[in-house]
Design a protein around this motif. Structure first.
Motif, PDB file in Angstrom:
ATOM      1  N   THR A   1     -21.356  13.846  15.415  1.00  0.00           N
ATOM      2  CA  THR A   1     -21.998  12.626  14.937  1.00  0.00           C
ATOM      3  C   THR A   1     -23.509  12.741  14.863  1.00  0.00           C
TER       4      THR A   1
ATOM      5  N   MET B   1     -26.926  13.731  12.670  1.00  0.00           N
ATOM      6  CA  MET B   1     -27.271  13.733  11.258  1.00  0.00           C
ATOM      7  C   MET B   1     -27.316  15.158  10.710  1.00  0.00           C
TER       8      MET B   1
ATOM      9  N   THR C   1     -25.268  17.603  11.485  1.00  0.00           N
ATOM     10  CA  THR C   1     -23.887  17.954  11.130  1.00  0.00           C
ATOM     11  C   THR C   1     -23.447  17.246   9.863  1.00  0.00           C
ATOM     12  N   ALA C   2     -23.833  15.970   9.710  1.00  0.00           N
ATOM     13  CA  ALA C   2     -23.470  15.235   8.496  1.00  0.00           C
ATOM     14  C   ALA C   2     -24.065  15.888   7.251  1.00  0.00           C
TER      15      ALA C   2
ATOM     16  N   LEU D   1     -16.700  14.696   7.206  1.00  0.00           N
ATOM     17  CA  LEU D   1     -17.933  14.063   6.731  1.00  0.00           C
ATOM     18  C   LEU D   1     -17.857  12.554   6.917  1.00  0.00           C
TER      19      LEU D   1
ATOM     20  N   SER E   1     -18.212  11.852  10.625  1.00  0.00           N
ATOM     21  CA  SER E   1     -19.571  12.147  11.067  1.00  0.00           C
ATOM     22  C   SER E   1     -20.542  11.057  10.642  1.00  0.00           C
ATOM     23  N   LEU E   2     -20.449  10.621   9.376  1.00  0.00           N
ATOM     24  CA  LEU E   2     -21.331   9.555   8.915  1.00  0.00           C
ATOM     25  C   LEU E   2     -21.072   8.260   9.667  1.00  0.00           C
TER      26      LEU E   2
ATOM     27  N   CYS F   1     -22.606   8.440  13.002  1.00  0.00           N
ATOM     28  CA  CYS F   1     -24.073   8.381  12.962  1.00  0.00           C
ATOM     29  C   CYS F   1     -24.567   6.973  12.657  1.00  0.00           C
TER      30      CYS F   1
ATOM     31  N   HIS G   1     -26.956   4.584   3.995  1.00  0.00           N
ATOM     32  CA  HIS G   1     -25.941   5.406   4.652  1.00  0.00           C
ATOM     33  C   HIS G   1     -24.593   4.677   4.730  1.00  0.00           C
TER      34      HIS G   1
ATOM     35  N   LEU H   1     -21.109   5.817   3.010  1.00  0.00           N
ATOM     36  CA  LEU H   1     -19.822   5.815   3.716  1.00  0.00           C
ATOM     37  C   LEU H   1     -18.773   5.032   2.925  1.00  0.00           C
TER      38      LEU H   1
END
Length: 561
Positions: free
Chosen positions: A47, A49, A51-52, A114, A117-118, A121, A200, A204
């Motif tokens: 989580t 940014m 990695t995203a 993804l 992760s987003l 975050c 963001h 998503l």
């Protein structure tokens, strides 16, 4: 010292040995974590940014083969041709799902990671941002003069009246104001961070909408000739790509009838023969018991019916033939769609299969020239214009077994078994104009070129994620624009009694990003018409001054929340 080391070694002392030093830049690795600890560590890594962004890059990278290599969902015949041409590389690419990228397990794994992760975050950031907006503005730093923007002046007004006036001035400028401890704290510009979060969150939502369309949507192509009707059923599609959880019962029972198709072409100049406009007159029925409605179907003007959109993709010619067998009976009478060979002037080719002819089955390969004329060297026929001004077909005749009774699927645009089960008829080639008949040699039958009709290629697209994706894209653009246009600003005003009964007023400002002229306007509004230092020189520092660190408040920059 030795005693302390012995106590630590024996576990009898509360003193812990210092941890091993970590090399600069080395990623910390959890040591001695149990399963729950490892899961928490993995969740924190997923989580972030960073990695995203990596996953977003992998999604873009994974989509590259889908735009370079043919895909089974869109062009299965091109995939088969690629595998035939690349006997070594093709099977390896097929095992890696390169011909079905967007349905591949590895692409789905990246896509889901993804999304997670987003979400990991953005959602906590949104909650934190909401709490920050509800919280009181931060208290004034101890030394306002060390902020990037500062001013100091004296006035005869009492400290209480100065702070009251500061509250009014700042509130008129839409600051959130809190007065306590002899100072006024004000803050605004949360809309910039709100726009950032909106971007963001919209991204998503866009990912969710795309996934929704891939799961529940469908896309199909159908060829429809003038005078015919298309019913929205699976058997009527020439090509159909359903979503992962789509069922046949989800097809809306609408019908579309093509009455007429018209195409306009440039008649003169260098662009002679270029298409100007396409227009299909159709009638549609949303449900079996509904009344028919007319619609003018054009390029980029789709028909919305049954929760789907019907697009006009292309068009072509469908010559009409009548075939009689050796007994003189009509074995075939219908229009046959031809595929274009030369796009500019629509020279097209097609095949006619007559399995009902007796005693031998018949087949024909034909080439259509919409506007037939001689080539420049006079040795062959070419089409000089895409409109059917002088349609001519060349017929090549075959007899034998067309292979339809074998049960093996075959293309309607290709003759199978030539030289094996199908044999050319000697002198069986003929050039025909509309209304002419060719009597096949040996009394095998006849073929008549009755005329020419036109057909259209329709794309039926049902995507439940289309509207949510559009809304998400609009919100993403608005969010990113807002995040660039709005900056976080903080202003503090401290008033204290000075020497001689005058009040010393200190004003400090902190702007996230480049300094704003707003600070000077606030100072001017606080001071009023009274003469004195204006925030420059030894009494103050304007927007162009260098920021300095505050021992109490830390560096004169604002960390991003």
């Amino acid at each position: 010292m030795t005693d302390i080391q012995d106590d630590v070694k024996d576990g009898e002392s509360g003193i812990r040995a210092p941890a091993a030093r970590q090399a600069p830049g080395e990623v910390p690795r959890p040591a001695g974590l149990g399963p729950i600890g490892w899961l928490r560590w993995g969740w924190r890594q997923l989580t972030t940014m960073r990695t995203a962004l990596i996953l977003l890059f992998l999604v873009a990278l994974g989509a590259v083969p889908g735009s370079i290599l043919p895909q089974r969902g869109q062009a299965p015949e091109k995939v088969a041709a690629y595998l035939d041409e690349h006997e070594t590389l093709g099977p390896w690419l097929d095992k890696a799902s390169m011909f079905d990228v967007f349905a591949a397990p590895w692409f789905a794994a990246i896509y889901i990671l993804l999304f997670v992760s987003l979400a990991g975050c953005v959602v906590p950031r949104a909650v934190k941002h909401y709490r920050s907006m509800r919280a009181r503005p931060p208290a004034a730093p101890r030394n306002l003069e060390r902020l990037p923007q500062s001013a100091k002046y004296e006035t005869d007004t009492s400290p209480e009246d100065v702070l009251a006036e500061a509250r009014k001035v700042l509130r008129r400028r839409r600051f959130r104001v809190d007065v306590s401890g002899g100072a006024a704290s004000a803050e605004k510009g949360y809309l910039g961070e709100t726009g950032n979060l909106l971007f963001h969150l919209a991204l998503l939502a866009l990912l969710f909408a795309l996934g929704l369309g891939n799961l529940f949507g469908y896309q199909g192509n159908v060829l429809l000739t003038e005078g015919n009707t298309f019913a929205n059923s699976l058997s009527r599609y020439d090509r159909f790509n359903p979503g992962r959880v789509f069922g046949d019962e989800d097809l809306a029972p609408f019908t579309v009838t093509l009455d007429d198709f018209k195409a306009e072409y440039q008649a003169e100049g260098d662009k002679r023969g270029q298409a100007i406009d396409f227009n299909a007159d159709v009638r549609y029925r949303p449900a079996p018991d509904a009344a028919e409605k007319p619609y003018d179907l054009r390029m980029n003007h789709p028909l919305s019916v049954g929760g789907a959109k019907v697009y006009l993709l292309g068009h072509g010619y469908a010559p009409v033939f009548t075939v009689r067998d050796a007994k003189g009976d009509v074995a075939f009478k219908d229009s046959v769609p031809f595929l274009e060979m030369e796009p500019r002037n629509l020279t097209s080719e097609g095949v006619i299969k007559v399995p009902d002819a007796q005693p031998d089955q018949l087949a024909f390969y034909a080439i259509l020239w919409p506007t037939a004329m001689a080539s420049e060297d006079g040795k062959q026929i070419v089409s000089g214009f895409p409109a059917p001004l002088r349609p001519v077909v060349t017929i090549n005749s075959f007899k034998g077994d067309v292979g339809l009774d074998s049960g093996t699927p075959q293309s309607v645009y290709k003759l199978e078994g030539i030289g094996k089960t199908l044999h050319p008829i000697k002198d069986g080639q003929k050039l025909l104009e509309p209304g002419e008949t060719f009597e096949l040699p040996g009394g095998a039958g006849s073929v008549t070129f009755d005329g020419i009709e036109e057909y259209v290629t329709l794309s039926v697209n049902h995507d439940p994620g289309r509207v949510p994706a559009l809304i998400a894209a609009i919100l993403a653009v608005l969010g990113v624009a807002t995040s660039f246009m709005v900056r976080r600003r903080r202003v503090w005003v401290r008033a204290s009694a000075g020497e001689g009964g005058r009040t010393v007023v200190e004003v400090g400002g902190l702007t996230l990003g480049s300094p704003a002229a707003e600070f000077d306007e606030i100072v001017t509004a606080l001071r009023g018409p009274e003469d004195g230092p204006d925030g420059e020189g030894p009494e103050g520092r304007g927007p162009g001054s260098e920021p300095a660190a505050d021992p109490e408040s830390g560096p004169a920059t604002e960390s991003k929340e």
